[in-house]
Design a protein around this motif. Structure first.
Motif, PDB file in Angstrom:
ATOM      1  N   GLY A  98      73.573  34.424  44.013  1.00 35.57           N
ATOM      2  CA  GLY A  98      72.331  35.147  43.787  1.00 35.57           C
ATOM      3  C   GLY A  98      72.106  35.436  42.320  1.00 35.57           C
ATOM      4  O   GLY A  98      73.004  35.281  41.489  1.00 35.57           O
ATOM      5  N   PHE A  99      70.886  35.870  41.991  1.00 33.34           N
ATOM      6  CA  PHE A  99      70.536  36.201  40.610  1.00 33.34           C
ATOM      7  C   PHE A  99      71.291  37.461  40.184  1.00 33.34           C
ATOM      8  O   PHE A  99      71.817  38.221  41.013  1.00 33.34           O
ATOM      9  CB  PHE A  99      69.035  36.371  40.452  1.00 33.34           C
ATOM     10  N   ALA A 100      71.341  37.692  38.886  1.00 32.08           N
ATOM     11  CA  ALA A 100      72.260  38.677  38.312  1.00 32.08           C
ATOM     12  C   ALA A 100      72.170  40.059  38.958  1.00 32.08           C
ATOM     13  O   ALA A 100      73.181  40.624  39.385  1.00 32.08           O
ATOM     14  CB  ALA A 100      72.029  38.783  36.803  1.00 32.08           C
ATOM     15  N   SER A 101      70.970  40.625  39.059  1.00 33.04           N
ATOM     16  CA  SER A 101      70.876  42.003  39.553  1.00 33.04           C
ATOM     17  C   SER A 101      71.107  42.109  41.048  1.00 33.04           C
ATOM     18  O   SER A 101      71.337  43.201  41.558  1.00 33.04           O
ATOM     19  CB  SER A 101      69.516  42.605  39.184  1.00 33.04           C
ATOM     20  N   SER A 102      71.073  40.978  41.771  1.00 33.47           N
ATOM     21  CA  SER A 102      71.358  41.036  43.205  1.00 33.47           C
ATOM     22  C   SER A 102      72.849  41.121  43.479  1.00 33.47           C
ATOM     23  O   SER A 102      73.249  41.555  44.568  1.00 33.47           O
ATOM     24  CB  SER A 102      70.788  39.800  43.915  1.00 33.47           C
ATOM     25  N   VAL A 103      73.670  40.727  42.513  1.00 30.70           N
ATOM     26  CA  VAL A 103      75.115  40.676  42.752  1.00 30.70           C
ATOM     27  C   VAL A 103      75.668  42.068  43.019  1.00 30.70           C
ATOM     28  O   VAL A 103      76.337  42.319  44.026  1.00 30.70           O
ATOM     29  CB  VAL A 103      75.847  40.010  41.568  1.00 30.70           C
ATOM     30  N   GLY A 104      75.386  43.028  42.109  1.00 30.56           N
ATOM     31  CA  GLY A 104      75.917  44.371  42.292  1.00 30.56           C
ATOM     32  C   GLY A 104      75.219  45.145  43.385  1.00 30.56           C
ATOM     33  O   GLY A 104      75.854  45.916  44.116  1.00 30.56           O
ATOM     34  N   ALA A 105      73.903  44.941  43.535  1.00 38.32           N
ATOM     35  CA  ALA A 105      73.134  45.749  44.478  1.00 38.32           C
ATOM     36  C   ALA A 105      73.220  45.248  45.911  1.00 38.32           C
ATOM     37  O   ALA A 105      73.134  46.046  46.854  1.00 38.32           O
ATOM     38  CB  ALA A 105      71.671  45.787  44.039  1.00 38.32           C
TER      39      ALA A 105
END
Length: 308
Positions: A98-105
Protein backbone atom coordinates in the motif's frame (compact mmCIF):
# COMPACT_ATOMS: atom_id res chain seq x y z
CA UNK A 1 -1.66 -28.56 -23.08
CA UNK A 2 -0.33 -25.02 -22.92
CA UNK A 3 1.88 -24.09 -19.98
CA UNK A 4 0.17 -21.31 -18.01
CA UNK A 5 3.56 -19.94 -17.05
CA UNK A 6 4.18 -18.99 -20.68
CA UNK A 7 0.92 -17.06 -20.77
CA UNK A 8 1.87 -15.34 -17.53
CA UNK A 9 5.13 -14.18 -19.09
CA UNK A 10 3.17 -12.57 -21.93
CA UNK A 11 0.79 -10.91 -19.45
CA UNK A 12 3.68 -9.47 -17.44
CA UNK A 13 5.40 -8.27 -20.63
CA UNK A 14 2.20 -6.42 -21.55
CA UNK A 15 2.18 -4.73 -18.12
CA UNK A 16 5.90 -4.02 -17.86
CA UNK A 17 6.55 -2.99 -21.45
CA UNK A 18 10.03 -4.47 -21.94
CA UNK A 19 11.69 -7.86 -21.78
CA UNK A 20 14.19 -6.56 -19.22
CA UNK A 21 11.49 -5.27 -16.87
CA UNK A 22 9.53 -8.49 -17.34
CA UNK A 23 12.59 -10.53 -16.41
CA UNK A 24 13.10 -8.46 -13.29
CA UNK A 25 9.45 -8.82 -12.22
CA UNK A 26 9.49 -12.59 -12.73
CA UNK A 27 13.00 -13.09 -11.30
CA UNK A 28 14.23 -14.54 -14.59
CA UNK A 29 17.00 -13.63 -17.02
CA UNK A 30 16.02 -11.65 -20.15
CA UNK A 31 17.14 -14.60 -22.28
CA UNK A 32 14.81 -16.92 -20.34
CA UNK A 33 11.90 -14.53 -20.90
CA UNK A 34 12.66 -14.34 -24.63
CA UNK A 35 12.88 -18.12 -24.81
CA UNK A 36 9.50 -18.52 -23.09
CA UNK A 37 7.88 -16.04 -25.46
CA UNK A 38 9.29 -17.87 -28.49
CA UNK A 39 8.02 -21.15 -27.07
CA UNK A 40 4.56 -19.64 -26.55
CA UNK A 41 4.46 -18.36 -30.14
CA UNK A 42 5.42 -21.82 -31.37
CA UNK A 43 2.68 -23.48 -29.33
CA UNK A 44 -0.10 -21.17 -30.56
CA UNK A 45 1.24 -21.12 -34.11
CA UNK A 46 0.92 -17.36 -34.71
CA UNK A 47 3.18 -14.33 -34.42
CA UNK A 48 2.47 -12.75 -31.03
CA UNK A 49 5.43 -10.33 -30.91
CA UNK A 50 7.03 -8.09 -33.49
CA UNK A 51 10.42 -6.48 -33.01
CA UNK A 52 10.63 -2.74 -33.67
CA UNK A 53 14.21 -1.60 -33.26
CA UNK A 54 15.28 -2.61 -29.76
CA UNK A 55 11.69 -2.92 -28.56
CA UNK A 56 9.09 -5.65 -29.01
CA UNK A 57 5.44 -4.98 -29.72
CA UNK A 58 2.56 -7.33 -29.05
CA UNK A 59 0.71 -8.07 -32.29
CA UNK A 60 -3.06 -8.08 -32.77
CA UNK A 61 -3.01 -11.86 -32.43
CA UNK A 62 -1.00 -11.46 -29.24
CA UNK A 63 -3.68 -9.19 -27.79
CA UNK A 64 -6.35 -11.78 -28.62
CA UNK A 65 -4.26 -14.33 -26.75
CA UNK A 66 -3.91 -11.92 -23.82
CA UNK A 67 -7.69 -11.67 -23.49
CA UNK A 68 -7.98 -15.43 -23.21
CA UNK A 69 -5.00 -15.55 -20.85
CA UNK A 70 -6.72 -13.15 -18.44
CA UNK A 71 -9.80 -15.40 -18.36
CA UNK A 72 -7.70 -18.53 -17.86
CA UNK A 73 -5.74 -16.97 -14.99
CA UNK A 74 -8.88 -15.75 -13.25
CA UNK A 75 -10.24 -19.29 -13.43
CA UNK A 76 -6.93 -20.68 -12.14
CA UNK A 77 -7.16 -18.37 -9.12
CA UNK A 78 -10.65 -19.78 -8.45
CA UNK A 79 -9.30 -23.32 -8.75
CA UNK A 80 -6.69 -22.50 -6.11
CA UNK A 81 -9.45 -21.18 -3.86
CA UNK A 82 -11.52 -24.37 -4.25
CA UNK A 83 -8.53 -26.62 -3.62
CA UNK A 84 -7.62 -24.60 -0.55
CA UNK A 85 -10.96 -25.47 1.04
CA UNK A 86 -10.19 -29.19 0.81
CA UNK A 87 -6.48 -29.28 1.53
CA UNK A 88 -5.43 -26.56 3.95
CA UNK A 89 -1.77 -25.73 3.70
CA UNK A 90 -0.06 -25.82 7.11
CA UNK A 91 1.73 -22.57 6.25
CA UNK A 92 0.60 -19.71 4.02
CA UNK A 93 1.93 -16.29 3.09
CA UNK A 94 -0.22 -13.20 2.47
CA UNK A 95 1.48 -10.21 0.86
CA UNK A 96 -0.17 -6.80 1.20
CA UNK A 97 1.18 -3.57 -0.29
CA UNK A 98 0.00 0.00 0.00
CA UNK A 99 0.89 3.68 -0.27
CA UNK A 100 2.97 5.23 2.50
CA UNK A 101 0.29 6.60 4.83
CA UNK A 102 -1.80 3.43 4.58
CA UNK A 103 1.00 1.31 6.06
CA UNK A 104 0.83 2.68 9.61
CA UNK A 105 -2.89 3.45 9.66
CA UNK A 106 -4.27 0.30 7.98
CA UNK A 107 -1.77 -2.33 6.89
CA UNK A 108 0.27 -2.71 10.08
CA UNK A 109 -2.81 -3.12 12.37
CA UNK A 110 -4.32 -5.59 9.91
CA UNK A 111 -1.12 -7.65 9.79
CA UNK A 112 -1.03 -7.82 13.60
CA UNK A 113 -4.71 -8.80 13.72
CA UNK A 114 -4.28 -11.56 11.14
CA UNK A 115 -1.22 -12.95 12.91
CA UNK A 116 -3.14 -13.15 16.18
CA UNK A 117 -6.15 -14.79 14.52
CA UNK A 118 -4.20 -17.46 12.63
CA UNK A 119 -0.53 -18.18 13.26
CA UNK A 120 -0.33 -20.38 10.14
CA UNK A 121 -0.62 -17.29 7.94
CA UNK A 122 2.46 -15.06 7.70
CA UNK A 123 1.55 -11.58 6.51
CA UNK A 124 4.18 -9.51 4.70
CA UNK A 125 3.65 -5.74 4.40
CA UNK A 126 5.32 -3.47 1.85
CA UNK A 127 5.10 0.17 0.80
CA UNK A 128 4.43 0.65 -2.89
CA UNK A 129 2.91 3.23 -5.22
CA UNK A 130 -0.15 2.72 -7.39
CA UNK A 131 1.55 1.81 -10.67
CA UNK A 132 3.92 -0.61 -8.96
CA UNK A 133 1.03 -2.17 -7.03
CA UNK A 134 -0.67 -3.26 -10.25
CA UNK A 135 2.59 -4.65 -11.65
CA UNK A 136 3.37 -6.57 -8.47
CA UNK A 137 -0.15 -8.02 -8.29
CA UNK A 138 0.12 -9.29 -11.84
CA UNK A 139 3.56 -10.84 -11.31
CA UNK A 140 2.46 -12.49 -8.04
CA UNK A 141 4.63 -10.37 -5.75
CA UNK A 142 1.51 -9.00 -4.01
CA UNK A 143 -1.81 -10.60 -3.10
CA UNK A 144 -3.65 -7.44 -2.00
CA UNK A 145 -2.91 -3.82 -2.86
CA UNK A 146 -4.30 -0.73 -1.14
CA UNK A 147 -4.04 2.05 -3.67
CA UNK A 148 -5.27 5.42 -4.91
CA UNK A 149 -6.48 5.18 -8.54
CA UNK A 150 -4.82 7.51 -11.03
CA UNK A 151 -5.83 8.72 -14.47
CA UNK A 152 -3.65 6.08 -16.14
CA UNK A 153 -4.57 3.21 -13.79
CA UNK A 154 -6.31 0.10 -15.15
CA UNK A 155 -10.08 0.62 -15.49
CA UNK A 156 -12.35 -0.69 -12.74
CA UNK A 157 -13.60 -3.39 -15.11
CA UNK A 158 -10.10 -4.48 -16.17
CA UNK A 159 -10.39 -8.29 -16.51
CA UNK A 160 -7.13 -8.91 -14.68
CA UNK A 161 -8.16 -7.34 -11.37
CA UNK A 162 -10.97 -6.85 -8.88
CA UNK A 163 -10.95 -3.30 -7.51
CA UNK A 164 -13.29 -2.31 -4.68
CA UNK A 165 -13.75 0.99 -2.77
CA UNK A 166 -12.20 0.85 0.71
CA UNK A 167 -12.78 4.40 1.97
CA UNK A 168 -13.01 8.02 0.92
CA UNK A 169 -10.17 9.65 2.82
CA UNK A 170 -10.85 13.25 3.82
CA UNK A 171 -8.26 15.96 3.29
CA UNK A 172 -7.39 18.46 6.04
CA UNK A 173 -5.76 21.86 5.64
CA UNK A 174 -2.53 21.93 7.66
CA UNK A 175 -1.32 25.38 8.72
CA UNK A 176 1.40 26.67 11.07
CA UNK A 177 0.44 27.17 14.70
CA UNK A 178 -0.60 30.79 15.12
CA UNK A 179 -1.79 31.06 11.52
CA UNK A 180 -4.92 33.14 10.92
CA UNK A 181 -6.87 29.95 10.08
CA UNK A 182 -5.48 27.82 12.92
CA UNK A 183 -8.28 28.62 15.35
CA UNK A 184 -11.11 27.79 12.96
CA UNK A 185 -13.31 24.73 13.47
CA UNK A 186 -13.49 24.42 9.71
CA UNK A 187 -12.53 26.22 6.51
CA UNK A 188 -13.22 26.10 2.80
CA UNK A 189 -10.41 25.81 0.29
CA UNK A 190 -11.25 29.31 -0.91
CA UNK A 191 -10.28 30.61 2.56
CA UNK A 192 -6.70 29.62 1.72
CA UNK A 193 -6.69 30.87 -1.86
CA UNK A 194 -4.13 33.64 -1.22
CA UNK A 195 -1.75 31.45 0.81
CA UNK A 196 1.56 30.04 -0.32
CA UNK A 197 1.18 26.28 -0.79
CA UNK A 198 3.58 23.41 -0.26
CA UNK A 199 3.30 20.63 -2.82
CA UNK A 200 3.73 17.06 -1.65
CA UNK A 201 4.59 14.09 -3.88
CA UNK A 202 3.27 14.03 -7.43
CA UNK A 203 -0.07 12.27 -6.85
CA UNK A 204 -0.98 14.48 -3.90
CA UNK A 205 0.05 17.64 -5.76
CA UNK A 206 -2.15 16.66 -8.69
CA UNK A 207 -5.08 16.08 -6.33
CA UNK A 208 -4.49 19.40 -4.54
CA UNK A 209 -4.41 21.33 -7.80
CA UNK A 210 -7.61 19.65 -8.99
CA UNK A 211 -9.46 20.36 -5.72
CA UNK A 212 -8.32 23.98 -5.61
CA UNK A 213 -9.24 24.52 -9.25
CA UNK A 214 -12.71 23.13 -8.56
CA UNK A 215 -12.95 25.59 -5.65
CA UNK A 216 -12.21 28.49 -8.00
CA UNK A 217 -8.47 29.24 -7.76
CA UNK A 218 -5.04 27.97 -8.74
CA UNK A 219 -2.83 27.29 -5.69
CA UNK A 220 0.49 29.16 -5.62
CA UNK A 221 2.92 26.27 -5.08
CA UNK A 222 6.07 27.73 -3.55
CA UNK A 223 7.88 24.78 -1.96
CA UNK A 224 7.98 21.03 -2.56
CA UNK A 225 8.86 17.86 -0.64
CA UNK A 226 8.08 14.20 -1.34
CA UNK A 227 7.99 12.86 2.23
CA UNK A 228 5.18 13.92 4.55
CA UNK A 229 7.57 14.54 7.43
CA UNK A 230 9.46 17.04 5.27
CA UNK A 231 6.20 18.67 4.15
CA UNK A 232 5.08 19.10 7.75
CA UNK A 233 8.47 20.59 8.69
CA UNK A 234 8.03 23.22 5.98
CA UNK A 235 4.57 24.04 7.35
CA UNK A 236 5.95 24.20 10.90
CA UNK A 237 8.43 26.86 9.80
CA UNK A 238 5.67 29.01 8.33
CA UNK A 239 6.58 28.47 4.70
CA UNK A 240 3.08 27.60 3.51
CA UNK A 241 -0.03 25.48 3.93
CA UNK A 242 -0.87 22.07 2.55
CA UNK A 243 -3.69 19.58 2.13
CA UNK A 244 -2.92 16.43 4.11
CA UNK A 245 -4.89 13.17 3.90
CA UNK A 246 -6.62 12.09 7.10
CA UNK A 247 -4.51 8.92 7.47
CA UNK A 248 -1.27 10.93 7.59
CA UNK A 249 -0.23 11.50 11.19
CA UNK A 250 1.01 14.90 12.35
CA UNK A 251 2.41 13.43 15.55
CA UNK A 252 5.82 14.88 16.29
CA UNK A 253 4.97 18.21 14.67
CA UNK A 254 3.45 20.37 17.42
CA UNK A 255 4.01 23.42 15.26
CA UNK A 256 1.22 22.52 12.84
CA UNK A 257 -2.56 22.59 13.19
CA UNK A 258 -5.02 20.46 11.19
CA UNK A 259 -8.19 22.23 10.17
CA UNK A 260 -11.11 20.27 8.65
CA UNK A 261 -12.06 21.42 5.17
CA UNK A 262 -15.75 21.90 4.48
CA UNK A 263 -17.39 21.80 1.08
CA UNK A 264 -19.93 19.91 -0.98
CA UNK A 265 -18.51 17.42 -1.44
CA UNK A 266 -15.77 17.60 1.18
CA UNK A 267 -12.31 17.25 -0.38
CA UNK A 268 -11.26 13.60 -0.29
CA UNK A 269 -9.47 10.90 -2.22
CA UNK A 270 -10.82 7.46 -3.06
CA UNK A 271 -8.86 4.49 -1.69
CA UNK A 272 -9.32 1.05 -3.25
CA UNK A 273 -8.35 -2.53 -2.58
CA UNK A 274 -7.18 -4.53 -5.57
CA UNK A 275 -6.54 -8.25 -6.05
CA UNK A 276 -6.05 -10.55 -9.01
CA UNK A 277 -9.44 -11.53 -10.40
CA UNK A 278 -10.56 -14.84 -8.91
CA UNK A 279 -8.09 -14.71 -6.00
CA UNK A 280 -10.55 -12.88 -3.72
CA UNK A 281 -12.13 -16.28 -3.02
CA UNK A 282 -8.93 -17.68 -1.50
CA UNK A 283 -9.27 -17.92 2.28
CA UNK A 284 -6.23 -15.91 3.36
CA UNK A 285 -6.93 -13.15 0.80
CA UNK A 286 -10.61 -13.01 1.76
CA UNK A 287 -9.63 -12.65 5.42
CA UNK A 288 -7.16 -9.92 4.56
CA UNK A 289 -9.78 -7.98 2.60
CA UNK A 290 -12.29 -8.32 5.43
CA UNK A 291 -9.73 -7.09 7.97
CA UNK A 292 -8.88 -4.10 5.76
CA UNK A 293 -12.56 -3.18 5.44
CA UNK A 294 -12.97 -3.32 9.21
CA UNK A 295 -9.87 -1.16 9.72
CA UNK A 296 -11.13 1.35 7.16
CA UNK A 297 -14.54 1.48 8.84
CA UNK A 298 -12.85 2.30 12.13
CA UNK A 299 -10.82 5.03 10.46
CA UNK A 300 -13.91 6.56 8.85
CA UNK A 301 -15.80 6.61 12.17
CA UNK A 302 -12.98 8.72 13.60
CA UNK A 303 -14.25 11.70 11.63
CA UNK A 304 -11.91 14.18 13.34
CA UNK A 305 -8.39 15.18 12.31
CA UNK A 306 -5.89 12.67 13.71
CA UNK A 307 -2.85 14.19 15.38
CA UNK A 308 -1.36 10.90 16.50
Amino acid sequence: MMDLRLLQTLRVLHAQGTVTATAEALHLSPSAVSQQLRQLAGEVGVEILRREGRQVRITDAGHVLLGHADELYAQWERVRADLGRHARSPYRTLRIGGFASSVGALLAPVAAELRTADETVETHIGETDTAESFRQLLSGQLDIAVLIPLADSPALDDPRFVQRPLLDELQDLVVPAGHRLAGRTGVTLLDAATEEWISAHHDQERLTRALCTAAGFAPRMTHHADEWQAVLSLVTHGLGVCLVPRLVSTSGHPGVVRVPVHGDPRPSRRVLTCVRRGSEEQESIARGLAALRAAADRAVRLDVPATG
